[in-house]
Design a protein around this motif. Structure first.
Motif, short mmCIF file in Angstrom:
data_model
loop_
_atom_site.label_atom_id
_atom_site.label_comp_id
_atom_site.label_asym_id
_atom_site.label_seq_id
_atom_site.Cartn_x
_atom_site.Cartn_y
_atom_site.Cartn_z
N ARG A 297 62.82 13.23 28.95
CA ARG A 297 62.10 14.21 30.36
C ARG A 297 60.42 14.41 29.56
N LEU B 137 58.20 10.90 29.91
CA LEU B 137 58.20 10.28 31.45
C LEU B 137 57.11 9.18 31.51
N LYS C 269 59.44 11.88 40.43
CA LYS C 269 59.96 13.47 40.56
C LYS C 269 61.48 13.18 41.02
N GLU D 60 62.66 13.09 37.26
CA GLU D 60 63.05 14.69 36.99
C GLU D 60 64.05 15.36 37.98
N ASP D 61 64.40 14.95 38.97
CA ASP D 61 66.15 15.14 39.76
C ASP D 61 66.94 14.46 39.14
#
Length: 284
Positions: free
Chosen positions: A145, A148, A181, A184-185
């Motif tokens: 995270r 990223l 995304k 993030e998942d």
């Protein structure tokens, strides 16, 4: 009769896949008063590091793969940071080529060397060694995270270098698609309190479904979808390699397995969406 050195018997983990070298060093170190536990492989060494406390690690660099010793040193540095770590190599130029490794190992010894000199070095460093600074450790999900933006940048650079992918004329935002995304998942799954390797743990990803449809409209082939997913895994693992100093090694293996499983699950969902879009276009 030669007298055995009776100085403080520090507990030593000796790692070398060469039976003759390991036996000779083991005997010499014990003769000099050390309490030695020997391992012949990286796997055996990592198991011992996880279950036994050591004062000193002495490991060969190549066993048989380049960097194997660095793996052992890194594991020891993170599991037992106060242990003295010595790396042994048969390459004469290792001193100039291993600056990165020196950030983890306390000393590099180039073969051949006198074992007596090694034991004197260990005794000297143990007498003057200060307690290691305690670094804050993080789960894989936290690191991904935090990194990223760098992951996306690295992935994009790798994709642009791929002959299988870069022939399509796309701007950067079109090429990255739903990648932010998707990552993030992945982080959501990694941060589940009881993550396992069961298929039911895979996150349903709306982003993966949308990504598959987008790739069909952009002219990707199924093989290109698989290739970019492989590049994602390589990029994620490269990010972890660059952040070894802050990784929580106690949870690294299950987290790495979860990454592989979740990226594969996302690819499956994207592929199903891609095929659905293709069938819909064919029926129109």
């Amino acid at each position: 009769m030669t007298l055995i050195d009776r100085r403080v018997g520090h507990k030593v983990l000796l790692v070398d896949d060469d039976d003759a070298v390991r036996a000779t060093m083991n005997a010499t170190l014990e003769h000099r008063g050390f309490d030695v536990v020997a391992a012949r492989s990286v796997t055996e060494a990592l198991r011992l590091i996880a279950t036994v406390n050591f004062d000193v690690l002495i490991t060969d660099l190549h066993m048989p793969n380049p960097g194997d010793g660095f793996t052992v040193v890194t594991a020891m540095r993170h599991s037992q940071p106060d242990a003295l770590t010595l790396l042994v190599s048969g390459y004469p130029d290792v001193q100039s080529a291993m600056d990165a490794i020196l950030m983890e190992a306390d000393e590099i010894m180039v073969k051949p060397f006198e074992v007596g000199r090694l034991t004197e070095l260990v005794h000297k460093k143990m007498r003057t060694r200060a307690p290691a600074a305690r670094l804050e450790k993080h789960r894989v999900g936290e690191i991904l995270r935090r990194c990223l933006a760098g992951i996306i940048e690295d992935w994009l650079a790798r994709v642009k270098q791929s002959r299988e992918l870069n022939h399509l004329s796309l701007i950067d935002d079109e090429r990255t698609g739903h990648l932010p995304k998707l990552i993030e998942d992945l982080v959501v799954r990694l941060n589940k309190p009881s993550a396992t390797m069961k298929d039911s743990d895979a996150v349903f990803s709306e982003a993966a479904v949308a990504h598959g449809k987008l790739r069909y409209l952009q002219g990707y082939t199924p093989a290109m979808l698989v290739h970019e997913s492989r590049i994602l895994q390589v990029t994620l693992f490269g990010t972890l390699q660059s952040n070894l100093s802050s990784l929580d090694f106690s949870l690294l293996l299950p987290d790495v397995m979860t990454i592989a499983d979740e990226v594969d699950a996302q690819l499956t969902q994207a592929m199903e969406s891609y095929m659905k879009a293709m069938r819909k276009a064919s029926a129109a």
